[in-house]
Design an enzyme around this catalytic site. Structure first.
Site: not given
Ligand code: ATR
Length: 273
Positions: A14, A61, A65, A86, A102, A127-128, A131, A239
């Site tokens: 951190s 963190t 969260k 956070n 954030d 991503g979804a 974060a 970032g």
């Molecule tokens: P964060 O807090 O970083 O958002 P998270 O909630 O675990 O962590 O989300 C991780 C993101 O990375 C998700 O969008 C995940 O896709 P899925 O929802 O399909 O799991 C994506 N991700 C992680 N590893 C991946 C991989 N090997 N290929 C594609 N997407 C990945």
């Protein structure tokens, strides 16, 4: 001295203690700020004990969260929408309050520090996960023309899109169905980048003036940043600025003063190198 801390697990790397110490120096605030590794099943007890012992504020963190959001008695609007917190503090009445900084941090880094536009832009979010949920509301408040969320698990992207639809036009798809459209701003929030991987994005999605932002940061450019550079993105950023800006907003929540972020971003850049 007022006492602050960041709770997480893991917490070793951190940068928050360094950032808040720098802000405190600037603003002439006397404080102590520590990074504390909290056991996974001990979060609520640790939070209560911290404030009972006179602690002034906590940053939270990964992976706490959501638990912090559930624990707070009062959430700001943006924290309620994100279902993530956070920043925690107790108000004068002893009520535990939670906020999330954030999203504001991300928007400030893009708009104020980098000079990028969000308003009127077509945005792609890769991503979804948590974060993305944490930053969507402040991002939508900047009035992008549209936001498309692409994710391996399509359902997760669709859930986010419908949850935040009241704030503007949001669509969702899997990587295979990513339209051949171009995007002005691509934000990577895929945790696969932590292991240097990157989901396959069609190169055609970048136009001549497209900007690419990775929520991750490190000493070296991330896999997503390398992809962006190879595909002739107009501007690319990691970032690190968001990290400092979210800390500045938390500092403001607690101390009601706004530190200068630019020198602290430079300082951190030096430490990382
Ligand atoms: P964060 O807090 O970083 O958002 P998270 O909630 O675990 O962590 O989300 C991780 C993101 O990375 C998700 O969008 C995940 O896709 P899925 O929802 O399909 O799991 C994506 N991700 C992680 N590893 C991946 C991989 N090997 N290929 C594609 N997407 C990945």
């Amino acid at each position: 001295n007022m006492r602050f801390a960041v709770f997480g697990n893991p917490i070793k790397h951190s940068r928050s203690p360094m950032i808040h110490a720098a802000f405190a120096g600037q603003c002439d605030v006397k404080l102590e700020y520590r990074a504390v590794r909290v056991e996974l099943n001990d979060f609520q007890r640790a939070v209560t004990a911290f404030f009972d012992a006179g602690g002034s504020g906590l940053n939270i963190t990964v992976p706490f969260k959501e638990e912090a959001a559930a624990m707070a008695m009062e959430l700001t609007g943006r924290a309620a929408r994100a279902t993530a917190v956070n920043t925690l503090w107790r108000d004068d009445a002893g009520v535990l309050r939670g906020d999330t900084t954030d999203g504001v941090g991300l928007v400030r880094d893009m708009v104020a520090n980098l000079g990028w536009r969000i308003q009127g832009q077509r945005v792609l979010i890769v991503g979804a996960g948590g974060a993305v949920r944490g930053v969507l509301e402040p991002l939508m408040r900047e009035l992008p023309t549209s936001v498309h969320i692409v994710n391996r698990t399509v359902e997760r992207a669709e859930t986010l899109a419908s949850e935040f639809a009241v704030l503007g036009k949001i669509t969702a798809s899997g990587y295979g169905d990513l339209a051949a459209d171009q995007y002005d701003l691509v934000i990577n929030a895929n945790s696969a980048g932590l292991s240097g991987e990157m989901p396959a994005l069609p190169p055609g999605i970048l136009g001549e003036r497209s900007c690419c932002y990775d929520l991750l940061y490190g000493a070296e450019p991330t896999a997503f940043m390398r992809w962006a550079a190879q595909n002739a993105a107009w501007a690319v950023s990691d970032g690190l600025g968001m990290l400092v800006e979210q800390a500045a907003e938390a500092f403001y929540v607690w101390h009601r003063s706004r530190p200068e972020t630019q020198p602290v971003i430079q300082q951190l850049r030096g430490v990382l190198a």
